[in-house]
Design a protein around this motif. Structure first.
Motif, short mmCIF file in Angstrom:
data_model
loop_
_atom_site.label_atom_id
_atom_site.label_comp_id
_atom_site.label_asym_id
_atom_site.label_seq_id
_atom_site.Cartn_x
_atom_site.Cartn_y
_atom_site.Cartn_z
N ARG A 137 9.90 3.51 -6.07
CA ARG A 137 8.34 3.76 -6.28
C ARG A 137 7.77 2.37 -6.96
N ARG A 138 8.57 1.95 -7.87
CA ARG A 138 8.09 0.85 -8.78
C ARG A 138 8.01 -0.35 -7.84
N ALA A 139 8.89 -0.61 -6.76
CA ALA A 139 8.79 -1.71 -5.92
C ALA A 139 7.61 -1.42 -4.89
N TYR A 140 7.42 -0.24 -4.27
CA TYR A 140 6.01 0.08 -3.69
C TYR A 140 4.90 -0.54 -4.25
N LEU A 141 4.88 0.01 -5.67
CA LEU A 141 3.46 -0.24 -6.44
C LEU A 141 3.53 -1.78 -6.50
N GLN A 142 4.39 -2.73 -6.84
CA GLN A 142 4.28 -4.06 -7.06
C GLN A 142 4.08 -4.76 -5.76
N GLY A 169 13.77 -8.33 -9.38
CA GLY A 169 14.70 -7.98 -10.44
C GLY A 169 15.45 -6.72 -9.98
N MET A 170 15.36 -6.34 -8.84
CA MET A 170 16.07 -5.04 -8.28
C MET A 170 17.06 -5.52 -7.01
N SER A 171 17.81 -4.37 -6.82
CA SER A 171 18.61 -4.64 -5.80
C SER A 171 17.84 -4.49 -4.52
N ARG A 172 18.32 -4.82 -3.34
CA ARG A 172 17.91 -4.81 -2.06
C ARG A 172 17.30 -3.40 -1.40
N THR A 173 18.13 -2.33 -1.84
CA THR A 173 18.10 -1.00 -1.43
C THR A 173 16.47 -0.39 -1.75
N PRO A 174 16.11 -0.45 -3.07
CA PRO A 174 14.66 0.19 -3.17
C PRO A 174 13.56 -0.58 -2.82
N VAL A 175 13.93 -1.99 -2.72
CA VAL A 175 12.80 -2.74 -2.09
C VAL A 175 12.70 -2.55 -0.59
N ARG A 176 13.84 -2.17 0.21
CA ARG A 176 13.81 -2.04 1.49
C ARG A 176 13.18 -0.84 1.83
N GLU A 177 13.34 0.45 0.91
CA GLU A 177 12.80 1.71 1.12
C GLU A 177 11.15 1.58 0.88
N ILE A 203 9.68 0.15 4.01
CA ILE A 203 9.67 1.09 4.95
C ILE A 203 8.59 2.03 4.79
N SER A 204 8.17 2.62 3.72
CA SER A 204 6.87 3.22 3.33
C SER A 204 5.94 2.51 3.65
N LEU A 205 5.81 1.03 3.32
CA LEU A 205 4.46 0.34 3.59
C LEU A 205 4.53 0.01 5.20
#
Length: 218
Positions: free
Chosen positions: A18-23, A49-57, A60-62
């Motif tokens: 969610r943090r990645a999504y918002l940023q 500053g995150m792993s690839r998994t949450p950024v990938r998720e 996908i949402s976007l």
């Protein structure tokens, strides 16, 4: 009461996603992520500053919202909306926003009018170089607040989904001469009709605003 089984506790990953999504969403709104540029998921993850998994998720949402296109093994880029997609967005807005303005003209309180007016006043103070993102954020608030004040949850949800696509084309409209001033005047026309409790005038002003915006970017 029956106990639930087979459901595990939520770990930290959805929160990071969610943090990645918002940023990423904010970067799109700020123009930091630009059209026609291919971006690396790995580099984005490092930047956040995150792993690839949450950024990938998040991507996908976007992607499901129609904002980005994810290219396998390559990265992602902003979607290019087709002419048909743009027309559909404005057609839907022309149905929902006059309806909302008409309803609000019948029900608006003095506090509702004040809150909407505050957003327009804030827009009035913007318009300089580098302030397009702030201007578009206030524009979004002005339009979404109307359905929120009425408690129209389904209308609000649909309008929110449309606003995401508007971020892809909103910057184009603001590059046109005098569009900043025209938007403010069109917003004030909507609010004036709402404040007068004139539903037909409010609906007509909302429709005219959408038609004018569509003509600027289609």
């Amino acid at each position: 009461m029956a106990k639930l089984s087979g459901i595990t506790a939520v770990d930290r990953a959805p929160t990071l996603s969610r943090r990645a999504y918002l940023q990423i969403q904010q970067a799109i709104r700020d123009g930091a992520i630009r059209q026609e540029v291919l971006y690396s998921e790995n580099e984005l993850a490092e930047t956040l500053g995150m792993s690839r998994t949450p950024v990938r998720e998040a991507l996908i949402s976007l992607s499901r919202e129609g904002l980005v296109a994810v290219e396998s093994q390559r990265g992602f880029r902003l979607r290019q909306l087709s002419a048909d997609e743009r027309r559909e967005i404005f057609d839907l807005r022309s149905l929902l926003e006059p309806y909302t303005a008409r309803r609000l003209a019948l029900a608006a309180t003095e506090e509702d009018v004040r809150r909407l007016g505050t957003l327009i006043d804030a827009q009035q103070d913007l318009g300089g170089p580098g302030q397009q993102s702030e201007f578009l954020a206030l524009d979004e608030q002005f339009h979404l607040l109307q359905s929120e004040l009425l408690g129209l949850e389904r209308t609000h949800a649909t309008m929110t989904s449309l606003r995401g696509a508007m971020w892809l084309i909103g910057f184009e409209a603001l590059t046109l001469p005098h569009r900043h001033e025209d938007v403010i005047a069109e917003h004030r026309a909507i609010l004036d009709a709402i404040a007068r409790h004139d539903p037909e005038a409010a609906a007509a002003a909302a429709h005219e605003h959408i038609v004018t915006t569509a003509a600027a970017v289609l």
